[in-house]
Write a protein that holds these residues in place. Structure first.
Motif, PDB file in Angstrom:
ATOM      1  N   ARG A  70       3.044   4.350  -9.921  1.00  0.00           N
ATOM      2  CA  ARG A  70       2.101   5.177  -9.160  1.00  0.00           C
ATOM      3  C   ARG A  70       1.308   4.342  -8.148  1.00  0.00           C
ATOM      4  NH1 ARG A  70      -1.441   6.029  -6.339  1.00  0.00           N
ATOM      5  NH2 ARG A  70      -3.063   7.619  -6.379  1.00  0.00           N
ATOM      6  N   HIS A  71       0.914   3.125  -8.543  1.00  0.00           N
ATOM      7  CA  HIS A  71       0.123   2.295  -7.649  1.00  0.00           C
ATOM      8  C   HIS A  71       0.969   1.279  -6.877  1.00  0.00           C
ATOM      9  CE1 HIS A  71      -3.789   3.919  -8.420  1.00  0.00           C
ATOM     10  NE2 HIS A  71      -3.562   3.890  -9.716  1.00  0.00           N
ATOM     11  N   GLY A  72       2.271   1.421  -6.958  1.00  0.00           N
ATOM     12  CA  GLY A  72       3.136   0.560  -6.164  1.00  0.00           C
ATOM     13  C   GLY A  72       3.165  -0.882  -6.624  1.00  0.00           C
ATOM     14  N   ALA A  73       2.663  -1.172  -7.813  1.00  0.00           N
ATOM     15  CA  ALA A  73       2.800  -2.530  -8.345  1.00  0.00           C
ATOM     16  C   ALA A  73       4.280  -2.813  -8.589  1.00  0.00           C
ATOM     17  CB  ALA A  73       2.000  -2.682  -9.640  1.00  0.00           C
ATOM     18  N   THR A  77      12.219   2.063  -6.097  1.00  0.00           N
ATOM     19  CA  THR A  77      13.574   1.564  -5.855  1.00  0.00           C
ATOM     20  C   THR A  77      13.878   0.327  -6.689  1.00  0.00           C
ATOM     21  OG1 THR A  77      12.744   0.364  -3.942  1.00  0.00           O
ATOM     22  CG2 THR A  77      13.778   2.479  -3.532  1.00  0.00           C
ATOM     23  N   TYR A 111       4.640  16.639  -1.668  1.00  0.00           N
ATOM     24  CA  TYR A 111       3.248  16.326  -1.272  1.00  0.00           C
ATOM     25  C   TYR A 111       3.174  16.074   0.237  1.00  0.00           C
ATOM     26  CZ  TYR A 111      -1.459  14.297  -2.119  1.00  0.00           C
ATOM     27  OH  TYR A 111      -2.808  14.028  -2.157  1.00  0.00           O
ATOM     28  N   ALA A 112       4.159  15.339   0.742  1.00  0.00           N
ATOM     29  CA  ALA A 112       4.183  15.065   2.183  1.00  0.00           C
ATOM     30  C   ALA A 112       4.263  16.369   2.970  1.00  0.00           C
ATOM     31  CB  ALA A 112       5.370  14.159   2.525  1.00  0.00           C
ATOM     32  N   VAL A 116      -2.777  18.874   1.216  1.00  0.00           N
ATOM     33  CA  VAL A 116      -3.814  19.318   0.277  1.00  0.00           C
ATOM     34  C   VAL A 116      -3.496  20.678  -0.338  1.00  0.00           C
ATOM     35  CG1 VAL A 116      -5.672  17.978   1.331  1.00  0.00           C
ATOM     36  CG2 VAL A 116      -5.198  20.290   2.163  1.00  0.00           C
TER      37      VAL A 116
ATOM     38  N   GLY B  11      -4.093   2.104  -2.016  1.00  0.00           N
ATOM     39  CA  GLY B  11      -3.861   2.155  -3.465  1.00  0.00           C
ATOM     40  C   GLY B  11      -2.479   2.571  -3.922  1.00  0.00           C
ATOM     41  N   ASP B  12      -1.613   2.976  -2.990  1.00  0.00           N
ATOM     42  CA  ASP B  12      -0.247   3.336  -3.367  1.00  0.00           C
ATOM     43  C   ASP B  12       0.703   2.143  -3.329  1.00  0.00           C
ATOM     44  OD1 ASP B  12      -1.113   5.902  -3.602  1.00  0.00           O
ATOM     45  OD2 ASP B  12      -0.074   6.680  -1.835  1.00  0.00           O
ATOM     46  N   HIS B  13       0.214   0.993  -2.836  1.00  0.00           N
ATOM     47  CA  HIS B  13       1.138  -0.132  -2.598  1.00  0.00           C
ATOM     48  C   HIS B  13       0.506  -1.442  -3.044  1.00  0.00           C
ATOM     49  CE1 HIS B  13       3.679   2.637  -0.380  1.00  0.00           C
ATOM     50  NE2 HIS B  13       2.631   3.007   0.325  1.00  0.00           N
ATOM     51  N   LEU B  14       0.252  -1.553  -4.344  1.00  0.00           N
ATOM     52  CA  LEU B  14      -0.484  -2.710  -4.858  1.00  0.00           C
ATOM     53  C   LEU B  14       0.467  -3.770  -5.415  1.00  0.00           C
ATOM     54  CD1 LEU B  14      -3.503  -0.903  -6.588  1.00  0.00           C
ATOM     55  CD2 LEU B  14      -3.272  -1.707  -4.230  1.00  0.00           C
ATOM     56  N   TRP B  33     -12.528   0.125  -1.745  1.00  0.00           N
ATOM     57  CA  TRP B  33     -12.836   1.194  -2.711  1.00  0.00           C
ATOM     58  C   TRP B  33     -13.528   2.315  -1.953  1.00  0.00           C
ATOM     59  CZ3 TRP B  33     -10.869   1.608  -7.337  1.00  0.00           C
ATOM     60  CH2 TRP B  33     -10.468   0.467  -8.032  1.00  0.00           C
ATOM     61  N   LEU B  38     -14.259   8.171  -5.041  1.00  0.00           N
ATOM     62  CA  LEU B  38     -14.543   7.893  -6.454  1.00  0.00           C
ATOM     63  C   LEU B  38     -15.551   8.895  -7.012  1.00  0.00           C
ATOM     64  CD1 LEU B  38     -14.873   3.991  -6.651  1.00  0.00           C
ATOM     65  CD2 LEU B  38     -13.018   5.413  -7.508  1.00  0.00           C
ATOM     66  N   ASN B  41     -13.934  12.593  -7.072  1.00  0.00           N
ATOM     67  CA  ASN B  41     -12.902  12.785  -8.093  1.00  0.00           C
ATOM     68  C   ASN B  41     -13.351  12.349  -9.477  1.00  0.00           C
ATOM     69  OD1 ASN B  41     -11.313  13.702  -6.021  1.00  0.00           O
ATOM     70  ND2 ASN B  41     -10.134  11.824  -5.828  1.00  0.00           N
ATOM     71  N   VAL B  89       1.812   9.264   1.601  1.00  0.00           N
ATOM     72  CA  VAL B  89       1.773  10.713   1.820  1.00  0.00           C
ATOM     73  C   VAL B  89       0.374  11.272   1.564  1.00  0.00           C
ATOM     74  CG1 VAL B  89       4.206  11.025   1.237  1.00  0.00           C
ATOM     75  CG2 VAL B  89       2.469  11.268  -0.548  1.00  0.00           C
ATOM     76  N   SER B  90      -0.540  10.452   1.088  1.00  0.00           N
ATOM     77  CA  SER B  90      -1.890  10.919   0.779  1.00  0.00           C
ATOM     78  C   SER B  90      -2.569  11.511   2.013  1.00  0.00           C
ATOM     79  CB  SER B  90      -2.725   9.739   0.261  1.00  0.00           C
ATOM     80  OG  SER B  90      -4.103  10.009   0.414  1.00  0.00           O
ATOM     81  N   PRO B  91      -3.044  12.746   1.929  1.00  0.00           N
ATOM     82  CA  PRO B  91      -3.732  13.337   3.084  1.00  0.00           C
ATOM     83  C   PRO B  91      -4.963  12.523   3.500  1.00  0.00           C
ATOM     84  CG  PRO B  91      -3.184  15.049   1.486  1.00  0.00           C
ATOM     85  CD  PRO B  91      -2.895  13.728   0.824  1.00  0.00           C
ATOM     86  N   PRO B 114      12.868   3.740   1.079  1.00  0.00           N
ATOM     87  CA  PRO B 114      13.088   5.079   0.502  1.00  0.00           C
ATOM     88  C   PRO B 114      13.892   5.001  -0.784  1.00  0.00           C
ATOM     89  CG  PRO B 114      14.564   4.705   2.345  1.00  0.00           C
ATOM     90  CD  PRO B 114      13.668   3.501   2.276  1.00  0.00           C
TER      91      PRO B 114
END
Lengths: 286, 145
Positions: A70-73, A77, A111-112, A116, B11-14, B33, B38, B41, B89-91, B114
């Motif tokens: 989820r966080h791309g750690a 792929t 989602y893309a 929202v 935060g999607d690519h850590l 942050w 925060l 949510n 993709v986060s809005p 991809p």
């Protein structure tokens, strides 16, 4: 902000100090550590073939990679690519594992497209009720893990303590919230996102919508036999003490009870696969 | 103006292997942050801790505030108007990118690898349909791996 910490405890103390509002809401820290290194260590342990055979059981060979993905750690792929190296016949041995990874990819694309709007009902409820029939907020007994339904309270406590739930537990809990308690899925989705380490609006919301039937053809619900079968019978208690009587009926009876406005269901399981299992579907790659 | 961009880690690519950090290993990198997010949510401390532990393995400076404001100040402090990041993709991410562009920053959004490459439009009506569409290529390893 600070980057150097001698111990994890020192880091946690720092975070409690820096994020007092979050700490006040819920002070728990998961045993699952963040970071790519922890994710890679878990990745080395995956067993896609065993996963395919046992993933629906609470004690099944699930990967617990979802927070890292989820966080791309870890990227989706690289997890797939690694899984493919573990078998000479990955289309058979890693089929279910790759399928579940594809689910996350699918949710990201939805989602893309929707943005929202994934917070709105993508389709009407197919429960015989309209959205107005569902409560807006979670009641205190659910928030306090004090519903009196043993299995659900255990799942809620686990969610709070660890930030992680097995996929099947998520489905059972979501179905309980939406269908037994008749609460809007959005309330449950917001709640899960507060706590799940893998909380992602795409996978989370669209899975709640699937349970609710606003992103599926029919509502997902379960009965006590299903709970027993996949929980290793740790919730095998048919006495009134456990509060499980609300689940202890056939699917036909439960459907009539939960969705009284719908026409009676044909006398057979809601939907079966070739193996005779009820339809299963992931929230996450758990 | 410095030609060296800054890298914005979202935060999607850590991962240290994510495209922006890999492509610009010497660029100053920042994670923000999003304090408003925060609060709205009401994220629990365990979620914050998990992300923070991810960040500690990355060559990034960690700040907090409104991402657009913090990124603007960080870029100006490094005398650049180029911000490199990895697409999400986060809005909210999309909004931040748009605001940064409106403020005159050049935002370069690198594309993550991809899961599958397919030529036709993706069939997103139901997951089962999507799976039927992609399963022939889903078992193909990524070229770079």
């Amino acid at each position: 902000m600070q980057r150097a910490f001698k111990t994890r405890a020192e880091l946690i103390d720092y975070l409690r100090d820096q994020f007092p509002d979050a700490a006040q809401r819920d002070d728990a820290i998961s045993g699952m550590r963040g970071g790519r290194q922890a994710g890679l260590a878990l990745l080395q342990q995956i067993d896609p073939k065993a996963y395919g055979a046992s993933r629906n059981a609470l004690d099944g060979a699930v990967s617990r990679l979802s927070p890292y993905i989820r966080h791309g750690a870890l990227s989706l792929t690289e997890v797939r690519d690694y899984a493919l190296t573990l078998s000479d016949n990955p289309r058979a041995d890693a089929n279910k594992f790759v399928f579940e990874l594809a689910y996350r990819d699918y949710f990201q694309h939805v989602y893309a497209k929707e943005g929202v709007s994934i917070w709105d009902d993508l389709e009407p409820y197919k429960t015989g009720f309209t959205a107005q029939d569902y409560a807006d907020q979670l009641p205190a007994d659910i928030l306090n893990a004090a519903t009196g339904v043993t299995a659900m309270d255990a799942f809620i406590q686990e969610l709070y303590a660890t930030g992680y739930l097995h996929n099947h537990a998520r489905m059972w809990l979501a179905a309980y919230v939406v269908h037994w308690r008749r609460i809007k899925w959005q309330a449950g989705a917001r709640w899960f996102l507060q706590h799940l380490l893998d909380g992602d609006p795409a996978s989370n919301n669209l899975s709640w919508q699937w349970v609710a039937s606003t992103f599926s053809h029919k509502p997902y619900f379960f009965n006590l036999d299903n709970l027993h079968k996949y929980s290793g019978k740790q919730y095998y208690d048919r006495t009134g003490e456990a509060g499980h009587a609300i689940f202890d009926a056939s699917y036909e009876t439960l459907a009539a009870r939960l969705f009284p406005n719908l026409p009676p269901q044909p006398k057979r399981p809601q939907k079966t696969t070739k193996k005779g299992k009820r339809r299963q579907r992931p929230h996450y790659h758990e | 103006m410095n030609k060296q961009p800054i890298v914005w880690v979202f935060g999607d690519h850590l991962s240290p292997t994510q495209p922006a950090l890999r492509q610009y290993p010497n660029a100053p990198a920042l994670y923000v942050w999003d304090t408003a997010m925060l609060a709205r949510n009401q994220l629990s401390l365990k979620r914050i801790a998990f992300v923070y532990e991810c960040l500690l393995e990355l060559p990034v400076e960690i700040q907090r505030g409104h991402p657009v404001d913090v990124l603007s100040a960080f870029a100006q402090a490094h005398n650049t108007n180029t911000i490199v990041t990895v697409d999400s993709v986060s809005p909210r991410f999309q909004q931040h990118c748009q605001r940064l562009s409106e403020k005159g920053f050049a935002v370069e959004r690198l594309t993550p690898e991809p899961f599958v490459k397919i030529d036709q439009d993706r069939d997103l009506k139901r997951a089962s349909r999507y799976w039927r569409q992609i399963q022939a290529v889903a078992f193909t390893k990524t070229e770079s791996s």
